[in-house]
Scaffold this active site. Structure first.
Site, mmCIF file in Angstrom:
data_model
loop_
_atom_site.group_PDB
_atom_site.id
_atom_site.type_symbol
_atom_site.label_atom_id
_atom_site.label_comp_id
_atom_site.label_asym_id
_atom_site.label_seq_id
_atom_site.Cartn_x
_atom_site.Cartn_y
_atom_site.Cartn_z
ATOM 1 N N SER A 143 0.836 -1.198 0.000
ATOM 2 C CA SER A 143 0.000 0.000 0.000
ATOM 3 C C SER A 143 0.870 1.248 0.000
ATOM 4 O O SER A 143 2.006 1.221 0.505
ATOM 5 C CB SER A 143 -0.887 0.007 1.252
ATOM 6 O OG SER A 143 -1.523 1.255 1.423
ATOM 7 N N TYR A 156 -1.085 0.168 10.551
ATOM 8 C CA TYR A 156 -1.148 -0.245 9.152
ATOM 9 C C TYR A 156 0.045 0.309 8.376
ATOM 10 O O TYR A 156 0.647 -0.396 7.559
ATOM 11 C CB TYR A 156 -2.457 0.252 8.549
ATOM 12 C CG TYR A 156 -2.847 -0.397 7.249
ATOM 13 C CD1 TYR A 156 -3.199 -1.740 7.195
ATOM 14 C CD2 TYR A 156 -2.898 0.338 6.062
ATOM 15 C CE1 TYR A 156 -3.586 -2.333 6.008
ATOM 16 C CE2 TYR A 156 -3.283 -0.248 4.869
ATOM 17 C CZ TYR A 156 -3.623 -1.584 4.850
ATOM 18 O OH TYR A 156 -3.999 -2.167 3.666
#
Length: 260
Positions: A143, A156
């Site tokens: 990501s 995250y």
């Protein structure tokens, strides 16, 4: 792209990007094992679509945060199909809170699934491919969070930064075995998971601020995954491919349009 006769496992495949990858891999000719943790109905629906293309599909329940679970998934694939040719590490989890307020149970769960789950899968799939001696392909769905310190997403961000380095290191270590390892950075993709954090109105409004003016679709990431898992990308390993509609571009990139 031709993935005929390839046996590929996709984690977290019941919805979102994982589902898009599983479908596009099947369209390219692969037999696909779809892993899910809790969304059994969605996984079975996906399997029906894949089988409708004339491909084989295994539906495998398991929590990738548990090392034994991911190892069992790979054992099941090999037991059923005799080999594993490709692995897509997609399963992820994320809670969103400021670091100082974070519920540490959710923080740890994010790390356990998004970082350790990816590592366990890459390690176990690589071990199987080495035993087979025919090479293989591994794809890590990471990501832009790996490089952009997005607030309220510290766990995250940490996990994705870690698996980027994991993927590159694995690419070096596995090259001698002809196992390619690559990384994808999807941008803001229109998935059910995004609705955990945003309303439809917020998603629609936010999409307009992306340089490309819209959210990405899971199938778009799936098409990229099919290319990166195929022999068409044989000379690609240790690469990070960004497919994000320009969301990673610097904030001042829109000043030409008079925006701040």
């Amino acid at each position: 792209m031709d993935l005929s006769h390839q046996k590929i496992l996709v984690t977290g495949a019941s919805q979102g990007i994982g589902r898009g990858c599983a479908l596009e891999l099947a369209r390219a000719g692969a037999d696909v094992a779809v892993n899910y943790r809790s969304s059994s109905d969605a996984a079975e629906s996906l399997a029906d679509e894949i089988r409708g293309m004339g491909r084989e599909c295994l539906v495998l329940q398991g929590d990738v945060a548990e090392q034994s679970a991911i190892e069992n998934l790979i054992e099941e694939v090999v037991k059923e199909w005799g080999e594993l040719n490709g692995f897509v590490s997609n399963a992820a989890y994320s809670d969103r809170e400021l670091m100082v307020d974070a519920d540490m149970e959710g923080f740890r769960r994010t790390i356990d699934v998004s970082m350790w789950g990816a590592f366990f899968g890459v390690r176990a799939s690589a071990q199987q491919m080495i035993r087979q001696g025919n090479g293989g392909a591994i794809l890590v769905i990471s990501s832009p969070h790996a490089t952009i310190p997005i607030p309220t997403a510290m766990a995250y961000n940490m996990a994705k930064a870690a698996i980027d380095q994991m993927g590159r290191t694995a690419a070096i270590e596995l090259a001698q075995h002809r196992i390619r390892v690559n990384i994808v950075h999807p941008g803001w993709i229109d998935t059910p998971g995004e609705r955990k954090f945003f309303s439809e109105e917020q998603l629609e409004s936010g999409a307009k601020n992306i340089p490309w003016g819209r959210l990405g679709q899971p199938e778009e990431i799936g098409k990229l995954a099919a290319f990166m898992m195929s022999s068409e990308s044989d000379y690609m390993t240790g690469s990070t491919v960004v497919m994000d509609g320009g969301i990673s571009l610097p904030w001042w990139s829109n000043r030409a349009e008079g925006k701040q």
